[in-house]
Design a protein around this motif. Structure first.
Motif, mmCIF file in Angstrom:
data_model
loop_
_atom_site.group_PDB
_atom_site.id
_atom_site.type_symbol
_atom_site.label_atom_id
_atom_site.label_comp_id
_atom_site.label_asym_id
_atom_site.label_seq_id
_atom_site.Cartn_x
_atom_site.Cartn_y
_atom_site.Cartn_z
ATOM 1 N N MET A 37 111.392 83.419 17.134
ATOM 2 C CA MET A 37 111.070 82.288 16.271
ATOM 3 C C MET A 37 109.803 81.605 16.762
ATOM 4 S SD MET A 37 114.821 80.544 15.733
ATOM 5 C CE MET A 37 116.266 81.524 15.376
ATOM 6 N N SER A 38 109.139 80.885 15.866
ATOM 7 C CA SER A 38 107.896 80.220 16.203
ATOM 8 C C SER A 38 108.165 78.886 16.888
ATOM 9 C CB SER A 38 107.083 79.979 14.930
ATOM 10 O OG SER A 38 107.769 79.065 14.086
ATOM 11 N N GLU A 39 107.110 78.347 17.526
ATOM 12 C CA GLU A 39 107.219 77.026 18.152
ATOM 13 C C GLU A 39 107.535 75.971 17.100
ATOM 14 O OE1 GLU A 39 104.537 74.025 20.928
ATOM 15 O OE2 GLU A 39 103.855 76.053 20.487
ATOM 16 N N ARG A 40 106.989 76.175 15.916
ATOM 17 C CA ARG A 40 107.274 75.237 14.822
ATOM 18 C C ARG A 40 108.760 75.227 14.490
ATOM 19 N NH1 ARG A 40 104.427 75.555 8.823
ATOM 20 N NH2 ARG A 40 105.487 73.747 7.899
ATOM 21 N N MET A 41 109.386 76.409 14.499
ATOM 22 C CA MET A 41 110.828 76.484 14.226
ATOM 23 C C MET A 41 111.622 75.777 15.321
ATOM 24 S SD MET A 41 113.333 77.325 12.309
ATOM 25 C CE MET A 41 112.628 78.435 11.087
ATOM 26 N N THR A 42 111.174 75.910 16.569
ATOM 27 C CA THR A 42 111.851 75.225 17.667
ATOM 28 C C THR A 42 111.839 73.715 17.453
ATOM 29 O OG1 THR A 42 111.209 76.977 19.205
ATOM 30 C CG2 THR A 42 111.890 74.876 20.157
ATOM 31 N N HIS A 43 110.686 73.175 17.060
ATOM 32 C CA HIS A 43 110.586 71.732 16.794
ATOM 33 C C HIS A 43 111.519 71.328 15.659
ATOM 34 C CE1 HIS A 43 107.522 71.148 19.706
ATOM 35 N NE2 HIS A 43 106.557 71.745 19.036
ATOM 36 N N TYR A 44 111.589 72.165 14.630
ATOM 37 C CA TYR A 44 112.452 71.864 13.477
ATOM 38 C C TYR A 44 113.920 71.828 13.906
ATOM 39 C CZ TYR A 44 115.195 72.703 9.265
ATOM 40 O OH TYR A 44 116.142 72.641 8.285
ATOM 41 N N LEU A 45 114.346 72.840 14.667
ATOM 42 C CA LEU A 45 115.738 72.910 15.117
ATOM 43 C C LEU A 45 116.077 71.741 16.038
ATOM 44 C CD1 LEU A 45 115.962 76.746 15.837
ATOM 45 C CD2 LEU A 45 117.088 75.527 13.966
ATOM 46 N N THR A 46 115.137 71.391 16.903
ATOM 47 C CA THR A 46 115.370 70.270 17.815
ATOM 48 C C THR A 46 115.525 68.970 17.037
ATOM 49 O OG1 THR A 46 114.062 71.398 19.513
ATOM 50 C CG2 THR A 46 114.469 69.048 19.826
ATOM 51 N N ALA A 47 114.697 68.784 16.018
ATOM 52 C CA ALA A 47 114.807 67.577 15.182
ATOM 53 C C ALA A 47 116.141 67.556 14.439
ATOM 54 C CB ALA A 47 113.643 67.523 14.198
ATOM 55 N N LEU A 48 116.576 68.723 13.973
ATOM 56 C CA LEU A 48 117.855 68.810 13.274
ATOM 57 C C LEU A 48 119.011 68.472 14.215
ATOM 58 C CD1 LEU A 48 119.086 69.529 10.537
ATOM 59 C CD2 LEU A 48 119.182 71.920 11.264
ATOM 60 N N ARG A 49 118.934 68.969 15.464
ATOM 61 C CA ARG A 49 119.981 68.649 16.436
ATOM 62 C C ARG A 49 120.020 67.150 16.728
ATOM 63 N NH1 ARG A 49 119.504 71.313 22.273
ATOM 64 N NH2 ARG A 49 117.644 69.976 22.281
ATOM 65 N N THR A 50 118.846 66.545 16.877
ATOM 66 C CA THR A 50 118.792 65.104 17.126
ATOM 67 C C THR A 50 119.421 64.325 15.975
ATOM 68 O OG1 THR A 50 116.765 65.370 18.433
ATOM 69 C CG2 THR A 50 117.250 63.163 17.584
ATOM 70 N N ALA A 51 119.167 64.774 14.749
ATOM 71 C CA ALA A 51 119.758 64.111 13.577
ATOM 72 C C ALA A 51 121.276 64.218 13.594
ATOM 73 C CB ALA A 51 119.188 64.722 12.302
ATOM 74 N N CYS A 52 121.782 65.402 13.948
ATOM 75 C CA CYS A 52 123.238 65.583 14.007
ATOM 76 C C CYS A 52 123.856 64.723 15.106
ATOM 77 C CB CYS A 52 123.571 67.050 14.249
ATOM 78 S SG CYS A 52 123.258 68.126 12.840
ATOM 79 N N GLU A 53 123.182 64.660 16.258
ATOM 80 C CA GLU A 53 123.694 63.836 17.351
ATOM 81 C C GLU A 53 123.732 62.356 16.970
ATOM 82 O OE1 GLU A 53 122.164 66.685 21.053
ATOM 83 O OE2 GLU A 53 120.966 64.968 20.383
ATOM 84 N N SER A 54 122.723 61.910 16.229
ATOM 85 C CA SER A 54 122.703 60.512 15.800
ATOM 86 C C SER A 54 123.764 60.238 14.754
ATOM 87 C CB SER A 54 121.318 60.156 15.260
ATOM 88 O OG SER A 54 121.037 60.883 14.073
ATOM 89 N N LEU A 55 124.190 61.291 14.041
ATOM 90 C CA LEU A 55 125.215 61.144 13.010
ATOM 91 C C LEU A 55 126.608 61.006 13.616
ATOM 92 C CD1 LEU A 55 126.060 61.335 9.966
ATOM 93 C CD2 LEU A 55 126.130 63.817 10.281
ATOM 94 N N GLN A 56 126.824 61.608 14.788
ATOM 95 C CA GLN A 56 128.170 61.673 15.356
ATOM 96 C C GLN A 56 128.852 60.307 15.505
ATOM 97 O OE1 GLN A 56 127.019 64.347 18.631
ATOM 98 N NE2 GLN A 56 128.713 65.667 18.010
ATOM 99 N N PRO A 57 128.173 59.260 16.006
ATOM 100 C CA PRO A 57 128.875 57.973 16.140
ATOM 101 C C PRO A 57 129.332 57.384 14.816
ATOM 102 C CG PRO A 57 126.873 58.011 17.475
ATOM 103 C CD PRO A 57 126.817 59.206 16.582
ATOM 104 N N ALA A 58 128.685 57.779 13.710
ATOM 105 C CA ALA A 58 129.026 57.205 12.405
ATOM 106 C C ALA A 58 130.153 57.960 11.704
ATOM 107 C CB ALA A 58 127.783 57.193 11.512
ATOM 108 N N VAL A 59 130.554 59.103 12.263
ATOM 109 C CA VAL A 59 131.597 59.913 11.629
ATOM 110 C C VAL A 59 132.946 59.483 12.173
ATOM 111 C CG1 VAL A 59 132.495 62.242 11.281
ATOM 112 C CG2 VAL A 59 130.024 61.839 11.323
#
Length: 363
Positions: free
Chosen positions: A1-23
């Motif tokens: 995968m490209s470096e750009r994909m790594t940044h995208y996946l990392t941002a997605l993980r951060t979003a999911c982690e921020s969602l966890q307290p609200a669930v």
């Protein structure tokens, strides 16, 4: 995968982690948790996969050149060529075949160990604020208190719940209990998970645990099975707490310890001595011959593996070897086996004795 994909996946993980307290709902929490785990793997893969694949292709091309086979640069194509060699010699593997197979396994081991190190590095990243503040998804203490009161025929108040394990198959929780002297002060519940991929359930495990405890095997004392799922949303069983420590895992062995080895061997002998008649219909495979059961298990595992459509020559070698030795492995008397007996599923006391053998879902 490209470096750009790594940044995208990392941002997605951060979003999911921020969602966890609200669930709030426990099942939804677990689903988000599983998504984060998958993203961890994808991020680790995106950072290392190209380098690992190139090294594996280079090693495989050298092996194939020695036996006059031309392979492409693509890892999937190379693996396909290697798998053809495996299947050509899988019926009667000779000495030269075994030498080639060992080289194949070594190449795959290097590749998989590199991927495992990358994932471990990703999991050891500093914990984010979202992770540290996420809700625990613990069972409802009031519902548990009412249920346990019915089980023990006495008033019970669950004063504390701690998470022991949130595996993909089962969740395990430790309970502190306030009640009269007839009720243990600590209990353990083992609960089915809504999204278990193993297909096992405490409904099958509990009667096995009852028979084992009655036969004197070192297992937690079983107290109750809640089979409806109406108390906590999923079936669960209640067992005694056993005090002990884990001393290792499949991949992390402790220092040599003859006393512990001898005691674990004795524990296995005790398991194998339990009469099969003790289990009624609780054990799988009782209506098959030993050979038929072994072959059925291999066939099912191979069908599950093949459905993934992933080319890994080591897996083809493993299944070929299992089939080749199936007859020899299924001679002699039929005995109870744990199915997952390892350091991960054994608690050891301070005297290097087996305190409890856990997780009987594959018995």
């Amino acid at each position: 995968m490209s470096e750009r994909m790594t940044h995208y996946l990392t941002a997605l993980r951060t979003a999911c982690e921020s969602l966890q307290p609200a669930v709030a709902e426990a099942g939804a929490q677990r689903r988000v948790e599983m998504i984060v785990r998958v993203l961890n793997g994808l991020i680790a893969q995106s950072k290392t996969q190209a380098e690992l694949d190139d090294a594996a292709v280079s090693a495989y091309r050298q092996l194939l050149r020695e036996i006059h086979v031309v392979a492409d640069q693509n890892l999937a194509s190379v693996r396909t060529s290697v798998e053809r060699l495996v299947h050509q010699t899988s019926v009667e593997p000779g000495r030269n075949t075994l030498s080639t197979w060992q080289r194949i396994v070594d190449i795959e081991r290097t590749h998989s160990e590199g991927a495992a190190r990358a994932l471990q590095s990703e999991l050891q990243q500093p914990e984010t604020a979202a992770q540290s503040s996420q809700p625990s998804g613990l069972p409802d203490a009031t519902s548990l208190s009412r249920y346990l009161g019915d089980v023990f025929k006495a008033p019970v108040r669950v004063s504390k719940i701690d998470t022991v394990s949130l595996g993909f198959s089962k969740a395990t929780f430790l309970l502190d209990v306030a009640a009269d002297a007839s009720v243990p002060t600590t209990l353990v519940i083992r609960m089915d998970r809504a999204n278990s991929y193993l297909g096992t359930t405490v409904l099958d495990e509990y009667p096995i645990l009852q028979a084992l405890h009655a036969s004197g095997v070192s297992v937690p004392k079983p107290y109750a099975l809640e089979s409806s799922g109406q108390v906590l949303g999923q079936p669960f069983m209640v067992v005694a707490r056993v005090y002990g420590r884990g001393v290792g895992s499949h991949f992390n062995f402790p220092p040599p310890n003859a006393r512990l080895c001898a005691n674990m061997a004795s524990a296995l002998a005790k398991i194998h001595s339990v009469p099969l008649t003790s289990f009624s219909t609780a054990l799988s495979g009782q209506d098959q011959s030993a050979y038929d059961q072994v072959i059925a298990d291999i066939d099912k595992a191979y069908a599950d593996w093949s459905a993934l459509r992933i080319s890994v020559p080591t897996m083809e070698i493993a299944f070929a070897r299992l089939r080749h030795h199936a007859r020899a492995a299924s001679t002699g008397p039929r005995l109870l086996v744990h199915g997952d007996f390892s350091l991960s599923n054994v608690l050891i006391d301070d005297n290097d004795q087996v305190a409890a053998i856990l997780d009987w879902e594959f018995a």
